[in-house]
Design an enzyme around this catalytic site. Structure first.
Site, PDB file in Angstrom:
ATOM      1  N   ASP A   1      56.579  56.712  -5.333  1.00 28.90           N
ATOM      2  CA  ASP A   1      57.102  56.986  -4.007  1.00 28.90           C
ATOM      3  C   ASP A   1      56.500  55.939  -3.078  1.00 28.90           C
ATOM      4  O   ASP A   1      55.293  55.955  -2.806  1.00 28.90           O
ATOM      5  CB  ASP A   1      56.696  58.404  -3.580  1.00 28.90           C
ATOM      6  CG  ASP A   1      57.213  58.778  -2.198  1.00 28.90           C
ATOM      7  OD1 ASP A   1      57.680  57.886  -1.468  1.00 28.90           O
ATOM      8  OD2 ASP A   1      57.125  59.972  -1.842  1.00 28.90           O
ATOM      9  N   HIS A   2      57.342  55.030  -2.582  1.00 29.70           N
ATOM     10  CA  HIS A   2      56.839  53.886  -1.813  1.00 29.70           C
ATOM     11  C   HIS A   2      56.237  54.303  -0.468  1.00 29.70           C
ATOM     12  O   HIS A   2      55.547  53.514   0.185  1.00 29.70           O
ATOM     13  CB  HIS A   2      57.970  52.884  -1.576  1.00 29.70           C
ATOM     14  CG  HIS A   2      57.519  51.460  -1.601  1.00 29.70           C
ATOM     15  ND1 HIS A   2      56.271  51.066  -1.161  1.00 29.70           N
ATOM     16  CD2 HIS A   2      58.136  50.326  -2.020  1.00 29.70           C
ATOM     17  CE1 HIS A   2      56.146  49.757  -1.306  1.00 29.70           C
ATOM     18  NE2 HIS A   2      57.269  49.278  -1.821  1.00 29.70           N
ATOM     19  N   ARG A   3      56.463  55.544  -0.034  1.00 23.31           N
ATOM     20  CA  ARG A   3      55.832  56.013   1.202  1.00 23.31           C
ATOM     21  C   ARG A   3      54.337  56.182   1.027  1.00 23.31           C
ATOM     22  O   ARG A   3      53.564  56.158   1.993  1.00 23.31           O
ATOM     23  CB  ARG A   3      56.450  57.349   1.631  1.00 23.31           C
ATOM     24  CG  ARG A   3      57.930  57.282   1.978  1.00 23.31           C
ATOM     25  CD  ARG A   3      58.511  58.662   2.240  1.00 23.31           C
ATOM     26  NE  ARG A   3      58.380  59.534   1.074  1.00 23.31           N
ATOM     27  CZ  ARG A   3      58.822  60.798   1.035  1.00 23.31           C
ATOM     28  NH1 ARG A   3      59.417  61.315   2.096  1.00 23.31           N
ATOM     29  NH2 ARG A   3      58.664  61.530  -0.062  1.00 23.31           N
TER      30      ARG A   3
ATOM     31  N   PRO B   1      61.637  56.956  -1.392  1.00 23.17           N
ATOM     32  CA  PRO B   1      62.068  55.622  -1.841  1.00 23.17           C
ATOM     33  C   PRO B   1      61.330  55.237  -3.124  1.00 23.17           C
ATOM     34  O   PRO B   1      60.136  54.949  -3.105  1.00 23.17           O
ATOM     35  CB  PRO B   1      61.669  54.710  -0.670  1.00 23.17           C
ATOM     36  CG  PRO B   1      60.564  55.445   0.024  1.00 23.17           C
ATOM     37  CD  PRO B   1      60.821  56.901  -0.163  1.00 23.17           C
TER      38      PRO B   1
END
Length: 422
Positions: free
Chosen positions: A394-396, A223
């Site tokens: 990367d929002h993770r 994401p």
């Protein structure tokens, strides 16, 4: 006893390889360590040395042809040794698939072929003598072309003239792989007429296949979110000018960016991390990938331990690796292990863009060009030099505040570059 040499896996992302050049021919003596062939992977053209010795009895993949990893590349053995059993039992990795497809195709087309032949015979009988001779001549030419039914069908669908295809099957027979590997760009270019639509289908290179696969996986799995920041480059421009007046190595703005990124990553290790599925790997070393545009796509050579290197060293390494990348001479150790990536399109006049995260990194920095614009300094509007950068995250792994903190540190280093020089 004959030994099979298979298409090697020369990189972690390699699924197929193309033989760029053979350095041995059938009948040549091969010793262990001899240069056997040059193999083009998705990232580089690499020398392949033989791990066996013997006489080269068979070449399984001709120059310019592509085959999957573990396909028969060559067979080594004693002079005059019978290798027919090997060739019959284990040809290319796609041979069984091709045979099944071709067998099925033959059964399906068998009746149609008979009907076509009957119709053709009746037509020939009713045609004039001159047309009959012409048809006979054309038929004779077709008969001389050895091709499997599946290959004929694929060639017809793609509009490929079988007479321009080199067969790699038994006795020069054209098979499915030959149609797949046929490079239409090698055919004579048709002249484009005014008002007429035309196009050219260009075969996808190994590099482009991997780029498409990896970036699609990244874009649709990780994401992404994006953070954009303006950086005042006046001080950096003055610092670069002063360095280049006294230094033999001419420092570029990209060198300053690499150094500033490396220093910022040491202060923000969360940005220097990777998503590993069930854990997040926080890297304590800083290996920066620098995207380089090449003819077939994009390569990312790596500056290792960039935080421990000076501007002159970074400059030299970037230039050397970029040259290797463009000549397809990079080695695996030179493109693997990145913990962060920089993509700089400023030299092309691009002011701002977003980039796709380059796995296994959690972030990539898109760097635009320096533009002279009106800025406010000390309450007055003056001319200033501004560079836009966009951090893709990367929002993770990285949250908004974490990415913003990294960019603030990066901005501070470029706006006060003495910390990068000392």
């Amino acid at each position: 006893m004959a030994e099979v040499v298979t298409m090697p896996r020369l990189s972690d992302t390699m699924e197929e390889g193309t033989v760029a050049k053979w350095h041995k021919k059938v009948g040549d003596k091969v010793s262990e360590g001899d240069l056997l062939a040059e193999i083009e992977t998705d990232k580089a053209t690499m020398d392949f040395e033989s791990f066996q010795e013997g006489v080269l009895l068979h070449i399984g993949i001709e120059e310019g042809s592509t085959a999957p990893v573990d396909s028969i590349l060559a067979i080594l053995g004693e002079k005059g040794e019978d290798i027919s059993d090997i060739l019959e039992g284990k040809s290319s990795s796609e041979s069984e698939k091709d045979e099944k497809e071709e067998s099925k195709e033959e059964k399906e087309e068998g009746k149609d072929e008979d009907k076509k032949e009957d119709k053709s015979e009746k037509k020939e009988e009713s045609s004039s003598e001159s047309k009959s001779k012409e048809s006979t001549s054309d038929s004779s030419n077709d008969d001389r072309i050895k091709a499997s039914p599946l290959a004929k069908k694929m060639a017809k669908d793609k509009g490929i003239d079988l007479r321009s295809v080199k067969g790699t099957g038994e006795g020069g027979r054209i098979v499915k792989q030959d149609i797949d590997n046929y490079k239409e760009s090698a055919a004579p270019a048709a002249q484009t007429e005014l008002g007429k639509e035309s196009y050219e289908d260009v075969p996808v290179s190994q590099m482009r296949k991997v780029i498409a696969k990896r970036l699609a996986e990244s874009k649709f799995t990780a994401p992404h979110f994006y953070l954009t920041l303006d950086i005042d480059m006046d001080a950096a421009m003055e610092a670069r000018k002063s360095i280049n007046l006294i230094s033999e190595t001419k420092i570029s703005f990209n060198d300053l960016v690499v150094k500033a990124v490396a220093a910022s990553l040491k202060k923000h290790p969360a940005v220097n991390s990777s998503w590993m599925g069930d854990k997040i790997r926080v890297n304590h070393h800083v290996h920066i990938g620098v995207a380089v545009a090449v003819e077939d796509g994009l390569l990312v050579p790596v500056i290792r331990h960039a935080d421990q290197k000076g501007l002159a060293t970074i400059n030299g390494e970037v230039k050397a690796l970029a040259e290797k990348a463009k000549n397809k001479k990079l080695q695996p150790a030179e493109w693997e292990g990145n913990t962060f990536t920089i993509s700089n399109l400023g030299m092309f006049g691009i002011e701002e863009f977003t980039a796709i995260v380059n796995p296994p990194d959690s972030c990539i920095l898109a760097v635009g060009g320096i533009k002279q614009v009106p800025v406010v300094k000390n309450g007055a509007v003056v001319s200033g030099n501004v560079m836009k950068v966009t951090l893709s995250c990367d929002h993770r792994v990285v949250d908004g505040a974490t990415g913003a903190g990294f960019l603030q540190t990066f901005k501070g280093l470029l706006e006060n570059p003495m910390g990068l020089i000392l």
